[in-house]
Structure formats: structure tokens, C-alpha cells
Design a protein around this motif. Sequence first.
Motif, PDB file in Angstrom:
ATOM      1  N   PHE A  84     -44.970  31.834 -22.930  1.00  0.00           N
ATOM      2  CA  PHE A  84     -44.939  32.497 -24.234  1.00  0.00           C
ATOM      3  C   PHE A  84     -43.505  32.889 -24.607  1.00  0.00           C
ATOM      4  O   PHE A  84     -43.069  32.704 -25.754  1.00  0.00           O
ATOM      5  CB  PHE A  84     -45.827  33.747 -24.220  1.00  0.00           C
ATOM      6  N   LYS A  85     -42.777  33.426 -23.650  1.00  0.00           N
ATOM      7  CA  LYS A  85     -41.400  33.865 -23.910  1.00  0.00           C
ATOM      8  C   LYS A  85     -40.474  32.673 -24.126  1.00  0.00           C
ATOM      9  O   LYS A  85     -39.551  32.732 -24.943  1.00  0.00           O
ATOM     10  CB  LYS A  85     -40.904  34.724 -22.751  1.00  0.00           C
ATOM     11  N   ARG A  86     -40.690  31.612 -23.387  1.00  0.00           N
ATOM     12  CA  ARG A  86     -39.829  30.439 -23.546  1.00  0.00           C
ATOM     13  C   ARG A  86     -39.942  29.857 -24.948  1.00  0.00           C
ATOM     14  O   ARG A  86     -38.927  29.489 -25.553  1.00  0.00           O
ATOM     15  CB  ARG A  86     -40.216  29.374 -22.513  1.00  0.00           C
ATOM     16  N   ARG A  87     -41.136  29.801 -25.465  1.00  0.00           N
ATOM     17  CA  ARG A  87     -41.339  29.195 -26.782  1.00  0.00           C
ATOM     18  C   ARG A  87     -40.990  30.149 -27.913  1.00  0.00           C
ATOM     19  O   ARG A  87     -40.716  29.709 -29.029  1.00  0.00           O
ATOM     20  CB  ARG A  87     -42.783  28.720 -26.928  1.00  0.00           C
ATOM     21  N   GLY A  88     -41.026  31.455 -27.667  1.00  0.00           N
ATOM     22  CA  GLY A  88     -40.618  32.416 -28.678  1.00  0.00           C
ATOM     23  C   GLY A  88     -41.758  32.872 -29.572  1.00  0.00           C
ATOM     24  O   GLY A  88     -42.865  32.326 -29.558  1.00  0.00           O
ATOM     25  N   ALA A  89     -41.458  33.909 -30.372  1.00  0.00           N
ATOM     26  CA  ALA A  89     -42.489  34.538 -31.203  1.00  0.00           C
ATOM     27  C   ALA A  89     -42.919  33.659 -32.367  1.00  0.00           C
ATOM     28  O   ALA A  89     -44.027  33.817 -32.891  1.00  0.00           O
ATOM     29  CB  ALA A  89     -41.968  35.875 -31.730  1.00  0.00           C
ATOM     30  N   LYS A  90     -42.050  32.745 -32.804  1.00  0.00           N
ATOM     31  CA  LYS A  90     -42.389  31.908 -33.951  1.00  0.00           C
ATOM     32  C   LYS A  90     -42.993  30.574 -33.536  1.00  0.00           C
ATOM     33  O   LYS A  90     -43.177  29.683 -34.378  1.00  0.00           O
ATOM     34  CB  LYS A  90     -41.139  31.667 -34.796  1.00  0.00           C
ATOM     35  N   ILE A 145     -50.125  37.404 -27.849  1.00  0.00           N
ATOM     36  CA  ILE A 145     -49.092  36.388 -27.598  1.00  0.00           C
ATOM     37  C   ILE A 145     -47.760  36.810 -28.200  1.00  0.00           C
ATOM     38  O   ILE A 145     -46.695  36.664 -27.580  1.00  0.00           O
ATOM     39  CB  ILE A 145     -49.546  35.033 -28.173  1.00  0.00           C
ATOM     40  N   GLU A 146     -47.809  37.342 -29.409  1.00  0.00           N
ATOM     41  CA  GLU A 146     -46.577  37.744 -30.094  1.00  0.00           C
ATOM     42  C   GLU A 146     -45.876  38.879 -29.358  1.00  0.00           C
ATOM     43  O   GLU A 146     -44.640  38.893 -29.243  1.00  0.00           O
ATOM     44  CB  GLU A 146     -46.892  38.155 -31.530  1.00  0.00           C
ATOM     45  N   LEU A 147     -46.631  39.855 -28.843  1.00  0.00           N
ATOM     46  CA  LEU A 147     -46.022  40.958 -28.098  1.00  0.00           C
ATOM     47  C   LEU A 147     -45.273  40.447 -26.867  1.00  0.00           C
ATOM     48  O   LEU A 147     -44.142  40.881 -26.583  1.00  0.00           O
ATOM     49  CB  LEU A 147     -47.107  41.960 -27.674  1.00  0.00           C
ATOM     50  N   ILE A 148     -45.875  39.521 -26.142  1.00  0.00           N
ATOM     51  CA  ILE A 148     -45.218  38.998 -24.942  1.00  0.00           C
ATOM     52  C   ILE A 148     -43.994  38.172 -25.320  1.00  0.00           C
ATOM     53  O   ILE A 148     -42.934  38.266 -24.684  1.00  0.00           O
ATOM     54  CB  ILE A 148     -46.220  38.160 -24.126  1.00  0.00           C
ATOM     55  N   ALA A 149     -44.111  37.367 -26.369  1.00  0.00           N
ATOM     56  CA  ALA A 149     -42.991  36.535 -26.789  1.00  0.00           C
ATOM     57  C   ALA A 149     -41.801  37.382 -27.236  1.00  0.00           C
ATOM     58  O   ALA A 149     -40.635  36.986 -27.063  1.00  0.00           O
ATOM     59  CB  ALA A 149     -43.427  35.607 -27.915  1.00  0.00           C
ATOM     60  N   LEU A 150     -42.072  38.563 -27.787  1.00  0.00           N
ATOM     61  CA  LEU A 150     -41.000  39.465 -28.230  1.00  0.00           C
ATOM     62  C   LEU A 150     -40.452  40.323 -27.094  1.00  0.00           C
ATOM     63  O   LEU A 150     -39.517  41.082 -27.298  1.00  0.00           O
ATOM     64  CB  LEU A 150     -41.509  40.366 -29.357  1.00  0.00           C
ATOM     65  N   GLY A 151     -41.070  40.257 -25.919  1.00  0.00           N
ATOM     66  CA  GLY A 151     -40.591  41.026 -24.777  1.00  0.00           C
ATOM     67  C   GLY A 151     -41.221  42.393 -24.636  1.00  0.00           C
ATOM     68  O   GLY A 151     -40.787  43.183 -23.786  1.00  0.00           O
TER      69      GLY A 151
END
Length: 261
Positions: free
Chosen positions: A188-194, A134-140
Amino acid sequence: MQARLARNLIFLLPDDCDMTYEGDEKTMLGMGSGSGFEFEESPPLRVTGYICLLLGVLSFFSILFKPMLVFALGSILFGLIALRKYDGPRPAGTRVAMWGIMLSVGFGVCGYTIPMMKQVTLSRQAEEFAGQYIELIALGHDEHAMELKKEWYNRLSTDMNLADHYLSDPRISESLVQFKTDVVNREFKRRGAKAEWELDRPIRIYYQYGKDHAEVIWSDPTGDSELTIQMFMDFQVDSTGRGQWQMSIVQPLRKRLVADS
């Protein structure tokens, strides 16, 4: 002289007779009331003790196959029957029954706790792996996340420029575009890594088709996202003995349709 010898003989004869009678009495005490000698009674045989030992040895397989715990339970049952109270000499089979119970208890505990410990370990690893995905996708870092969807032996080296590689081939670049536009990945990207995601329910670990699998379901505790996300992952051991997870399916949670009866 002859008269004195005769007198001595008269005094000796009664003593000899007493010794003879005493010896006969001792001999008669060793005789039974019947026609022969009495022997010690042989101890009874309890076959259940040997069955207990056999099942205790077979309970070793409960470490490999959990259903084999039935051998351990059977061994304990037959062992308790063999160790029941008795009168007279100790029955044969009680000692081996004690050994059988000890074996079944030892192997049975291992057969129950080892799979449970494995499930706890795999659940923890699956949660950690899913969180990193999830974190990898959120960070792009979509290319790195796509690599996690491959088997471990098909993944590209981390030293490569994955962005250039995925853009170099039209087919690979098309799959990258589909990955970026996926509804779950966009969330995932909309909500962000945090962003905070929590487990919607306990992780399910199951064995199928010769591999261990995990089902992880995430939900948003803040209510910002309406999606409940379902992930299916596969677990394998690589050539070096290390465990490798592979992301298989990521999708919105689909409720099973049950027909009305």
C-alpha cells in the motif's frame, strides 16, 4: 224481506268461495312438492381460503427470517385454489382468501427486498471503509489504521496523540513494527495514496456468529502490483445505534487447495 235476503246470500256465496280458493292456491305455492317447506341452499365452504389467511399472517415472519418466505408462497397457492371458479352461491372462504393473498404479497415483498437492500447498503459501506483503511496506510498513518482493527468500544480517542501512545509501551510498539513490515501494508505504501485499486469481484456479505461480515477483494487494474488483497471485516451496531466496521483480516488472496479426486 226474507226473499230479498236469501237472493243476496245466493250471490255472495260464489265470491266467498273464489276468495277461499285463491288463498289456498297462494298457500300451496309456498309448499314444496315433498312433505315440507323449501329452504335456500347454504353456500359451500372452502377451507383453503382460511388456510390462505393463516399462512398470510404467518408470512409476516419473512421480514425477520428470509426462509419464512415459504409461508407467503404457500398462502398464495392456497388462495388461488380457494378463488377458483364456482357455480351457484359464492362459497364461504373466498373473501378471507383475498385478504390472505394481499397479506402474503405485502409481507413477502418486504421479506425479499429488505434483506436485499441491507446487503446493498452494507456492501457500499464495506467498500468505503476498506478504501479509507488503504488510504490511511498509504499516507503513513499506521496508528490510525491499527485502531480500525479494534472493536469500536476499545478504540482510543481521536484527540489523543496515537504515535506517542504506541511508542510508550514496548508491547504496543512491537505490534506497530509488525504492522509496518506486513507485506500488504508495504505494498500500500509503495504504490501511494493515489494508487488505483479496484474490486476483483463483488463484495460478499454474510451473517455468522451473530454478526454481519464482509469479504472485500482488491486487485491492481494497472498491473503494477501482483498482489490480490483479501479483506475480512465485521459489522456491529454501537450503543448509539450507529453502524461500526472493524477490519479483521488483511492478507494476500489465498486460493483454496482442493485435493484431486
